[in-house]
Design an enzyme around this catalytic site. Structure first.
Site, PDB file in Angstrom:
ATOM      1  N   GLY A  44     -29.601  59.242 -16.393  1.00 12.50           N
ATOM      2  CA  GLY A  44     -28.997  58.105 -15.508  1.00 12.50           C
ATOM      3  C   GLY A  44     -27.516  58.269 -15.580  1.00 12.50           C
ATOM      4  N   HIS A  82     -44.364  65.164  20.806  1.00 10.44           N
ATOM      5  CA  HIS A  82     -45.398  66.180  20.191  1.00 10.44           C
ATOM      6  C   HIS A  82     -45.138  67.513  20.489  1.00 10.44           C
ATOM      7  CE1 HIS A  82     -49.469  67.439  19.254  1.00 10.44           C
ATOM      8  NE2 HIS A  82     -49.674  68.063  20.225  1.00 10.44           N
TER       9      HIS A  82
HETATM   10  P1  NAI Z   1     -32.487  58.640 -13.154  1.00 12.36           P
HETATM   11  O1  NAI Z   1     -32.305  57.239 -13.326  1.00 12.36           O
HETATM   12  O2  NAI Z   1     -33.131  59.131 -11.769  1.00 12.36           O
HETATM   13  O3  NAI Z   1     -33.654  59.165 -14.218  1.00 12.36           O
HETATM   14  C1  NAI Z   1     -33.189  58.985 -15.426  1.00 12.36           C
HETATM   15  C2  NAI Z   1     -34.590  59.486 -16.235  1.00 12.36           C
HETATM   16  O4  NAI Z   1     -34.531  59.641 -17.519  1.00 12.36           O
HETATM   17  C3  NAI Z   1     -35.613  58.368 -16.144  1.00 12.36           C
HETATM   18  O5  NAI Z   1     -36.859  58.656 -15.660  1.00 12.36           O
HETATM   19  C4  NAI Z   1     -35.704  57.719 -17.452  1.00 12.36           C
HETATM   20  O6  NAI Z   1     -36.612  57.025 -17.939  1.00 12.36           O
HETATM   21  C5  NAI Z   1     -35.360  58.932 -18.344  1.00 12.36           C
HETATM   22  N1  NAI Z   1     -34.672  58.697 -19.559  1.00 12.36           N
HETATM   23  C6  NAI Z   1     -33.496  57.831 -19.745  1.00 12.36           C
HETATM   24  N2  NAI Z   1     -33.300  57.813 -21.058  1.00 12.36           N
HETATM   25  C7  NAI Z   1     -34.116  58.766 -21.719  1.00 12.36           C
HETATM   26  C8  NAI Z   1     -34.222  59.334 -22.801  1.00 12.36           C
HETATM   27  N3  NAI Z   1     -33.366  59.061 -23.928  1.00 12.36           N
HETATM   28  N4  NAI Z   1     -35.126  60.417 -23.355  1.00 12.36           N
HETATM   29  C9  NAI Z   1     -35.972  61.008 -22.160  1.00 12.36           C
HETATM   30  N5  NAI Z   1     -35.725  60.313 -20.834  1.00 12.36           N
HETATM   31  C10 NAI Z   1     -34.984  59.306 -20.682  1.00 12.36           C
HETATM   32  O7  NAI Z   1     -31.239  59.335 -13.227  1.00 12.36           O
HETATM   33  P2  NAI Z   1     -30.543  60.683 -12.942  1.00 12.36           P
HETATM   34  O8  NAI Z   1     -31.656  61.930 -12.652  1.00 12.36           O
HETATM   35  O9  NAI Z   1     -29.512  61.230 -14.013  1.00 12.36           O
HETATM   36  O10 NAI Z   1     -29.704  60.679 -11.691  1.00 12.36           O
HETATM   37  C11 NAI Z   1     -28.601  59.680 -11.755  1.00 12.36           C
HETATM   38  C12 NAI Z   1     -28.455  58.809 -10.390  1.00 12.36           C
HETATM   39  O11 NAI Z   1     -27.888  59.769  -9.571  1.00 12.36           O
HETATM   40  C13 NAI Z   1     -30.011  58.658  -9.691  1.00 12.36           C
HETATM   41  O12 NAI Z   1     -30.647  57.560 -10.150  1.00 12.36           O
HETATM   42  C14 NAI Z   1     -29.532  58.588  -8.305  1.00 12.36           C
HETATM   43  O13 NAI Z   1     -29.050  57.041  -8.136  1.00 12.36           O
HETATM   44  C15 NAI Z   1     -28.481  59.535  -8.197  1.00 12.36           C
HETATM   45  N6  NAI Z   1     -28.993  60.717  -7.545  1.00 12.36           N
HETATM   46  C16 NAI Z   1     -29.439  60.576  -6.374  1.00 12.36           C
HETATM   47  C17 NAI Z   1     -30.157  61.838  -6.051  1.00 12.36           C
HETATM   48  C18 NAI Z   1     -30.851  61.840  -4.413  1.00 12.36           C
HETATM   49  O14 NAI Z   1     -30.350  60.751  -3.786  1.00 12.36           O
HETATM   50  N7  NAI Z   1     -31.443  62.597  -4.023  1.00 12.36           N
HETATM   51  C19 NAI Z   1     -30.233  62.942  -6.469  1.00 12.36           C
HETATM   52  C20 NAI Z   1     -29.832  63.036  -7.715  1.00 12.36           C
HETATM   53  C21 NAI Z   1     -28.997  61.899  -8.380  1.00 12.36           C
END
Ligand code: NAI
Ligand code: FAD
Length: 472
Positions: A278, A451
């Site tokens: 996150g 299509h």
């Molecule tokens: P995320 O919020 O998507 O995922 C973080 C994951 O880490 C969650 O599943 C959470 O439960 C887990 N987590 C949290 N603390 C933990 C711990 N101590 N141990 C193990 N697991 C843990 O965050 P992420 O992947 O870092 O991405 C950040 C943000 O960036 C996303 O929420 C999104 O908003 C944005 N993003 C968007 C993309 C897109 O639109 N395609 C691509 C990449 C990022």
């Protein structure tokens, strides 16, 4: 005399630079403060999205997908390829060239729209009739301030990120070689996207996720299909319900001690570790306290649905405020705020913001999942249709996945659209448009779709809401 502006934007990510462009288009004297330096030490506009987020990650996803296609999937077309190799340095320079083209593009937009780029990091100094903001040792005045300072990766307490061995998004986008064993903490969007990149290029990828559910924000049908594709078909090793303990990083390897979902002590050994758990809002050094700008308990700037903060004429947009951390959300907030300042009456429908995860299959959705709608007491009808019987999907050799439409049982209004397919990102927009216009499943079903196209699957899913799909 201090320079004075109608609008001063702090941060030039997708929220900030778009806000500046729109404000300038509306005739407001506009400046934007940005002090980001890229890996070469050069100042660059574009924020997380262009420098170390959306754009470079999608470039690497595309390269790794081509590699995987050439290595494994062309055979189905009767094309044999042998000796497929990847030159990581070349792949990385292609990515860097795309980033440079895009960030330089913003410099061009600033010049074209006569936006002053104030280089450095801005700090709010005082408020009142006009705001004073310090940047690079100078103080500038502004009638309106738009804070668009974005976010940064959240790190694990006590685990230092050096972006060599233990990386956040910045390091994970810049590996110079494919790690043999890649560990990832967090099976969210970054974990899945960047985990996919390095898996396709040959890494053994293990993802440790704290929550017991996989992709909890998605519709359950999508969760199930995604789990099957990522783990069974593609071989990502995703371990749910873990509790991370000690992380020891040495050149010889990284050891992650954790408790598994049964509470048993386990250890993951890997060569590189990505921490993607996150992101946190960027308000360090902003001077929020000096002017009384209110933050919420999690450190986000408090903002209403029109991005107004507690201070008159100060707005905050993008990742630094509530809501999804997505570039398109930041951009649309930027446009909305610039138009508000110019006296217009814009608004954003936050229920219609699409999410896209650029794995293969891609996952895209807008609105409520079936489970969310039911939990809110709404009686729903749903329709689902697979890509496996769609002529275009078969032609593309991309038969995996489906589209699902969730509609209100009483009114037929579309409440959510969920798609899992290699090209879901290109197909989801029909769901977004339908929801923005408060459309019904019947509307999608009665609109002529070209299509053969992948969009026909959305139409069939809408028809299936009333159990009248034509091709199944
Ligand atoms: P995320 O919020 O998507 O995922 C973080 C994951 O880490 C969650 O599943 C959470 O439960 C887990 N987590 C949290 N603390 C933990 C711990 N101590 N141990 C193990 N697991 C843990 O965050 P992420 O992947 O870092 O991405 C950040 C943000 O960036 C996303 O929420 C999104 O908003 C944005 N993003 C968007 C993309 C897109 O639109 N395609 C691509 C990449 C990022
Ligand atoms: P940012 O892009 O973070 O920009 C904020 C800018 O403000 C930065 O340049 C920073 O230097 C500057 N700043 C901070 N403090 C100050 C200060 N005091 N003075 C001056 N400047 C300051 N979103 C999508 O929609 N699609 C994707 O595919 C996608 N992929 C992503 C992949 C990765 C790996 C990551 C990390 C994120 C991804 N995101 C994606 C999320 C997206 O990057 C963010 O939602 C988006 O960048 C937020 O825009 P923003 O303008 O609010 O902030």
């Amino acid at each position: 005399m201090a320079q004075a502006f109608d609008v001063l934007v702090i941060g030039a990510g997708p929220g900030g630079y778009i806000a500046a462009v729109r404000a300038a288009q509306l005739g407001l004297r506009t400046a934007c403060i940005e002090g980001w330096k890229n890996a070469k030490g050069e100042l660059a506009l574009g924020g997380t999205c262009l420098n170390v987020g959306c754009i470079p990650s999608k470039a690497l996803l595309a390269s790794s997908e081509e590699f995987e296609k050439a290595s494994r999937h062309l055979d189905a077309h009767g094309i044999s390829v042998s000796g497929v190799k990847i030159d990581i340095a070349k792949m990385q320079s292609r990515k860097d060239a795309i980033v440079t083209k895009m960030t330089k593009g913003i410099e061009y937009l600033f010049k074209k729209n006569k936006i002053t780029w104030l280089q450095g990091f801005g700090r709010l100094v005082s408020g009142g009739e006009a705001y004073a903001v310090e940047v690079g040792g100078e103080t500038v005045q502004a009638k309106h301030v738009i804070v668009a300072t974005g976010s940064k990766a959240r790190h694990l307490p006590g685990v230092a990120v050096d972006n060599e061995l233990v990386c956040d998004n910045e390091g994970a986008l810049a590996f110079g070689a494919v790690p043999r064993r890649l560990g990832v903490i967090g099976a969210g969007v970054i974990g899945l996207e960047l985990g996919s990149v390095w898996r396709r290029l040959g890494a053994e990828v293990t993802i440790l996720e704290a929550l017991p559910a996989f992709l909890g924000a998605c519709d359950e049908a999508v969760q199930k299909e995604a789990w099957k594709q990522f783990t069974k078909v593609q071989g990502l090793d995703i371990r749910l319900g873990v509790k991370i303990g000690k992380v020891t990083a040495r050149k010889a390897g990284i050891a992650v001690e954790y408790a598994d979902d049964q509470g048993a002590a386990q250890k993951l050994e890997c060569d590189r570790l990505v921490v993607s758990i996150g992101r946190v809002p960027n308000t360090d050094g902003l001077g929020a306290e000096a002017v009384g700008l209110k933050l919420d308990a999690r450190g986000f700037i408090e903002a209403d649905d029109h991005c107004r903060t507690n201070l008159p004429n100060v707005y905050a947009i993008g990742d630094v405020v509530r809501g999804p951390m997505l570039a398109h959300k930041a951009e649309d907030e930027g446009v909305m705020v610039a138009e508000l300042i110019a006296g217009q009456k814009p608004h954003i429908d936050y229920a219609c913001i699409p999410w896209i995860i650029y794995t293969n299959p891609e996952i895209a959705w807008v609105g409520k999942s079936e489970q969310q709608a039911k939990a809110e007491g709404i009686v729903v009808k749903t329709g689902q249709f697979p890509f496996s019987v769609n002529g275009r999907a078969l032609g593309l050799n991309e038969p995996v996945g489906f589209a699902k439409v969730v509609a209100d049982a009483a009114t037929d209004r579309v409440l959510g659209v969920h798609i899992i397919h290699a090209r879901a990102s290109d197909v989801i927009q029909e769901g977004v448009t339908t929801m923005e216009f408060a459309g019904a499943a019947e509307d999608i079903a009665r609109i002529v779709h070209g299509h053969p196209t992948l969009s026909e699957v959305v139409k069939e899913a809408a028809l299936n809401v009333d159990k009248r799909s034509l091709n199944m």
